[in-house]
Scaffold this motif. Sequence first.
Motif: not given
Length: 776
Positions: A584-589, A602-605, A621-625
């Motif tokens: 997995y990786e972290l991604w922010s829209p 800034r939402v990290e998924y 679970q997608r949402q991280r922070s």
Amino acid sequence: MISFLLFCIANAIDVSISNMDSAIIDIVWCGAHNKSNDNILVMSSKGTIYLSQDNGDDWQKLAEVFHRKGLLVLQDENEKVGVVNKIQKSPIDPQLIIFLGTEFVNWISPDCGQTINAIYTGRQMREFQFHPSRKDWILASSWSKCQMKQKDCFVTKDLMVSKDMGLNWEVIAKYVNQYTWGFKSPNNDVIPEQRIMITLEPNGKGHQQLSGWNMKTHLFYSDDFMKTKTMLVNQGNKFQLTPNHIFVAQVMNSSNQEVTLLVSESDQYEYNFRYVQMPDILKDHSYTIVDSQYGAFININHLKPSSIMGTTYISDSTASRYRISLNYTVRTEEGQCDFERVLGLEGIYIANVYASEQAELYQSEIDEDSPRIKESDLSKFKQTKITFDKGSRWQPLTPPQVDSEGKKLQCDSKSCSLHLHSVSTKMQFGPFYSTKNSIGLILGTGNIGKYLSYRPDQVNTYMSRDGGLTWFEIAKGSHIYEIGDHGGVIVLASDQQATKVLKYSWNEGLTWEVFQFSEHPIEITNIITEPSNIGTRFIIYGTSDLFINEENIEQGNIVKIDFSQIHGRECIGEDSPSSENSDYELWSPTGKINPDCLMGMRVEYVRRKRDAKCFNGEDLQRQRSIQYCQCTEEDWECDLNFHRENSDPNAKCIPYELYEQNFEAPENCEDYYEVTRGYRRVAGNKCQGGVEYNPVRLLCPGFKFWKFRNIWDFMLICIFAAIIYFIYKNRHHFSKRKDHTKEQQQSARAYGQKMVERGLGYREFDEDLIEENQNV
């Protein structure tokens, strides 16, 4: 029904194909039969119901069961049982299903079709609503019937209620237009559970007509199943109930079919309806609530009773103050709009509009020198826009640089962009599509150029994996598509001709595999998966031709495809995304202007790395922070009666030409009042600090400083008193200071005169003036 099984060892894809008596028109997932199998119901165009208890491998035809059960409840030998014409699932129990019939018999199942019970109502049911929290309560409507030559009998639309899951029904209202239960959320603890919202003609006479807006129809509510009722909106004909608000269209002129809109909070016992505030006084013929998250987007038809063009407005968080968000929005005559929210992400919407030059010509007055463009010609000038700040600014879709074959695309001019089809295409091509459990992925069909094309040889299939910021072409030609495994599997199939193959990608479009799923071509209607889009099983349904005794017969086809074995393992490292050993990786829209934030956050998924050969699994679970960002220009939009200068999305907000801003205090002013600077924060935006355009607070005339209404006012007065005491105790130090010079006194008098001359009666919008008033 014929069923056979294919198994492709090389690709480890499990396929089952089943044939039905006619084309499939509805599919309903209604809960798990056990941990590994879902129950699925299918309805064909002939009204035949099929049930699968193993994810679509095998199907049981229930036509005989429905007919036999229906015969048992008929009360007249001349009556017919009929067939099913609608399936409806309970919102609180997915196993509870109602089957509405074409005659006087309906059916209900408590276990997703395994047990069928027939219900005789003596009339044909039309609309049908389960209660949001009481499993046994049901509302339905039907039209009364009159026998031949029967006197004093009138055909009316009646509201009926059942409190025992459809076994017994009672007519509780006549001359009904629209109805619903009084709340949406099953966790409601404010609204009485018996509340019904209804529009009807209380003094209706004769046969009921439901064409157009009616001055005799009003909005009521009842908390005792219509034994008593309370009027909410006089001449309120249509309404829409959302979890937070209720919108009502009130008829102003029935001859010209003009309406106005009212709104109230819906999550409270008493309603407080108010007219919505719009920037223009225009004729309104119909409304479409296209989105109601954090306020509302409303598309209004200003032109005529049925029009293919509307204006989209965006509200503040109260859903009562609106400004124009998007002109010339594409809509159908039935009120459907080419306007969609990108699911799973905040503030991103995609919409189609008509080119401004042709749109202005369409809505202009007809005269001999400049005839208005025809509606059929206007459809040739559609363009696609996207917003990353909930309608404050709209811009074209960025076209891809190369096509799906790696060839460079020629789309460098400002007028060239990507355009996508939507609901106004009426299923000729696939609409733009996203799901909440495959965050950032968007699929669509369309073309690059100046306008949207309807030529099949110019329409291709496109995808974005960053919420619409960038796009790439994934296949030549138009396709129908579906997303599964949280975006881990994407399936495409041609929707323009019968086909035996599909394409699938496990790496979000980097590569595509071609797979033959059938020995005979099938004209595909749609591809779907279970409603949450987290599984790996897909259903393809369509039609094919069957030749029997030299006669061509159309049959329905259902293809179940299971991709669960193409990788053989589930992904690992969800708790340590972006590490070397994690899949997995972290991604922010991000937005268009602010590259770091979207809607003030800034939402990290967590999402699977694009080249990781594994499955996400259903429990990902997608949402991280979440981190809140400083406010930027992108977080603010123009307030009511203000617009961007020269329609430039990056320009300042200025008042409309004929608008005079009022700085005067309102009636019954208490303590202070607010004056807009021409901006308001985008509804739902969570930014903090940074760029601030909050309204300026001005003191009310006659403000009394000793008044306080809360602890903060009290503390402020205490601090003020402490300062006065300090000055008093140290007055001998201050007495030694010199008085103001003569020049300072003259300057102060000049400033005071300026404020008198430019006081609250001054109408022109001047930010400096507002700041000076506040300082005073």
